[in-house]
Design an enzyme around this catalytic site. Structure first.
Site, short mmCIF file in Angstrom:
data_model
loop_
_atom_site.label_atom_id
_atom_site.label_comp_id
_atom_site.label_asym_id
_atom_site.label_seq_id
_atom_site.Cartn_x
_atom_site.Cartn_y
_atom_site.Cartn_z
N ARG A 71 -20.52 -87.45 43.19
CA ARG A 71 -19.79 -86.17 43.23
C ARG A 71 -19.57 -85.63 41.80
NH1 ARG A 71 -13.88 -84.60 44.75
NH2 ARG A 71 -14.19 -82.49 45.55
N HIS A 75 -20.44 -81.90 40.53
CA HIS A 75 -19.45 -80.99 39.93
C HIS A 75 -19.78 -80.68 38.48
CE1 HIS A 75 -15.89 -81.25 42.99
NE2 HIS A 75 -17.07 -81.09 43.57
N ASN A 103 -11.18 -80.39 41.41
CA ASN A 103 -11.21 -81.67 40.70
C ASN A 103 -9.85 -82.35 40.58
OD1 ASN A 103 -14.02 -81.50 40.20
ND2 ASN A 103 -13.64 -80.18 38.41
N HIS A 202 -22.27 -86.14 51.83
CA HIS A 202 -21.05 -86.50 52.56
C HIS A 202 -21.29 -87.59 53.60
CE1 HIS A 202 -18.90 -82.45 51.46
NE2 HIS A 202 -19.09 -83.26 50.43
C1 HEM Z 1 -21.79 -77.89 49.99
C2 HEM Z 1 -20.63 -77.73 49.43
C3 HEM Z 1 -19.64 -78.84 49.25
C4 HEM Z 1 -18.32 -78.77 49.53
C5 HEM Z 1 -17.57 -77.57 50.06
C6 HEM Z 1 -17.75 -80.06 49.22
C7 HEM Z 1 -16.40 -80.39 49.35
C8 HEM Z 1 -15.88 -81.66 49.22
C9 HEM Z 1 -14.51 -82.00 49.44
C10 HEM Z 1 -13.40 -81.02 49.81
C11 HEM Z 1 -14.39 -83.34 49.26
C12 HEM Z 1 -13.13 -84.18 49.41
C13 HEM Z 1 -12.31 -84.16 48.13
C14 HEM Z 1 -10.98 -84.83 48.29
O1 HEM Z 1 -10.53 -85.07 49.42
O2 HEM Z 1 -10.36 -85.12 47.25
C15 HEM Z 1 -15.69 -83.84 48.93
C16 HEM Z 1 -15.98 -85.17 48.68
C17 HEM Z 1 -17.23 -85.63 48.36
N1 HEM Z 1 -18.35 -84.87 48.11
FE1 HEM Z 1 -18.56 -82.90 48.49
N2 HEM Z 1 -18.73 -80.89 48.78
C18 HEM Z 1 -19.91 -80.19 48.77
C19 HEM Z 1 -21.13 -80.65 48.33
C20 HEM Z 1 -21.38 -81.93 47.89
C21 HEM Z 1 -22.60 -82.37 47.27
C22 HEM Z 1 -23.77 -81.46 46.95
C23 HEM Z 1 -22.46 -83.70 47.03
C24 HEM Z 1 -23.44 -84.66 46.41
C25 HEM Z 1 -24.74 -84.52 46.45
C26 HEM Z 1 -21.15 -84.09 47.49
C27 HEM Z 1 -20.65 -85.37 47.45
C28 HEM Z 1 -19.37 -85.72 47.81
C29 HEM Z 1 -18.92 -87.09 47.90
C30 HEM Z 1 -19.76 -88.33 47.72
C31 HEM Z 1 -17.55 -87.04 48.22
C32 HEM Z 1 -16.59 -88.23 48.34
C33 HEM Z 1 -16.09 -88.56 46.95
C34 HEM Z 1 -15.13 -89.74 46.86
O3 HEM Z 1 -14.96 -90.49 47.81
O4 HEM Z 1 -14.57 -89.92 45.77
N3 HEM Z 1 -20.51 -82.98 47.96
N4 HEM Z 1 -16.58 -82.79 48.89
#
Ligand code: HEM
Ligand SMILES: *[C@@H]1O[C@H](CO)[C@@H](O)[C@H](O)[C@H]1NC(C)=O
Ligand SMILES: *[C@@H]1O[C@H](CO)[C@@H](O)[C@H](O)[C@H]1NC(C)=O
Length: 341
Positions: A71, A75, A103, A202
């Protein structure tokens, strides 16, 4: 005649080798603003293994770390390109991107990036950029979680600025499908395969209750749940995330295989078990019907197709505005601050 093993001879040998490498790969490619897979082959040949070792060690006490690290690369790359701008702390005139809404209290894994940086500085001081560490960590994390590998392109420099407003504008969990598409196009990715494949990130990691309570209790201010949400999954999530419960409680983004990199993100979407609104829209929004939904279907029925597309899209994401001009970038000594001039 100097013996062949004299320090002078071996030094110039090494220098020659380094120059050939630079000309062949680093120098020539960088001049054209291009990244290459063998960028550190001569200057820090063990870079990949060093980062891998640090990640494996971190994972022993933090099973979530692989998800958190990929992530960070996302970002970073979506905000003024993959230049490690995300990693900078605030300094006079620059507000840290870490403070931006997507973030703050959410992006994590920074100490592990710092540990990788320290290990690399020990082995090859001043050589491997923080932006490249994020790219390497993303690929290593996916592979160690059971996902595909790819050839990580390298040679990015670290920037000297942050873009706080850019970070505020990262794709958000409540963005509609047209907005998600636009934000992907804006960084040069496509709004079909890249959007769907990368959202497959995700398939692992955690997410806070605050990003789903709207869907559970008050969707679009209707005081009703999101009608697309599978009712059994909704009941499950309502227990984990009660109406006025703690906003930061954690859930699995993929409840079927929480830490594995597989295609269950897509099989979940097929049965209306996407966690975020922005996830489920890829399958269920009316505008998805002829655009993103068929790709979700394809990845749900073929993990191999997903893995192939994911690897390609990660390489594309890693290529957003590569910073290779040494007059604009540097190899930071510490990822959280620019070098003293
Ligand atoms: C398409 C638009 C995207 C949106 C709206 C989005 C939004 C989010 C949100 C809201 C979270 C949870 C944050 C939290 O609860 O603190 C999250 C977690 C995550 N996102 Fe996304 N995301 C997107 C795209 C991506 C992309 C492109 C990747 C990687 C290729 C990604 C990988 C992750 C991962 C692995 C997590 C979990 C992180 C953790 O456990 O620390 N996301 N994302
Ligand atoms: C980040 O979150 C903390 C609470 O943990 C809050 O005090 C702070 O104001 C937030 N920063 C920004 C810039 O919103
Ligand atoms: C639902 O959302 C609307 C708009 O944000 C708000 O005015 C209303 O009070 C919310 N209802 C509940 C029960 O939280």
């Amino acid at each position: 005649m100097a013996p062949p093993s004299s320090p002078r001879v071996s030094l110039s040998g090494a220098a020659l080798l380094a120059m050939a490498c630079l000309l062949l790969h680093g120098g020539a490619a960088a001049a054209a603003g291009e990244l290459c897979a063998d960028y550190y082959d001569c200057t820090c040949p063990d870079a990949y293994k060093i980062v891998q070792g640090v990640l494996i060690e971190a994972h022993r006490s933090d099973p979530r770390i692989f998800a958190s690290l990929i992530r960070l690369h996302f970002h970073d790359c979506f905000v003024q390109g993959c230049d490690a701008s995300l990693l900078l702390d605030s300094f006079p005139g620059m507000q840290s991107e870490k403070d931006a809404r997507p973030n703050n209290n959410s992006a994590r894994g920074f100490p592990v990036v710092d540990a990788a940086k320290a290990a690399l500085e020990d082995a090859c001081p001043g050589v491997v950029s923080c932006a490249d560490i994020l790219a390497l960590a993303a690929e290593i994390s996916v592979q160690l979680s059971g996902g595909p590998g790819w050839s990580v392109l390298l040679g990015r420099l670290d920037g000297k600025t942050t873009d706080f407003n850019g970070a505020q504008n990262l794709p958000g969990p409540f963005d509609g499908l047209p907005m998600l598409k636009r934000k992907f196009r804006d960084v040069g990715l496509d709004d079909t395969t890249d959007l769907v494949a990368l959202s497959g990130g995700h398939t692992f990691g955690r997410v806070q209750c605050q990003f789903v309570t709207g869907r559970l209790y008050n969707f679009s201010n209707t005081n009703m749940p999101d009608p697309t949400l599978d009712s059994r999954y909704r009941a499950f999530l309502s227990q984990r995330c009660p109406r006025n419960g703690p906003a930061a409680s954690l859930n699995d983004l993929d409840p079927t295989t929480p830490d594995a990199f597989d295609n269950h993100y897509f099989t979940n979407l097929e049965v209306n078990r996407g966690f975020l609104q922005s996830d489920q829209e890829l399958k269920s929004d009316p505008g998805a019907l002829t655009t993103t939904a068929p790709i979700v279907d394809r990845f749900a029925s073929s993990q191999e197709a997903f893995f192939r597309s994911f690897a390609l899209s990660m390489i594309k994401m890693g290529n957003i505005q590569p910073l290779t001009d040494p007059s604009k970038g540097e190899v930071r000594a510490h990822c959280a601050r620019v070098n003293a001039s």
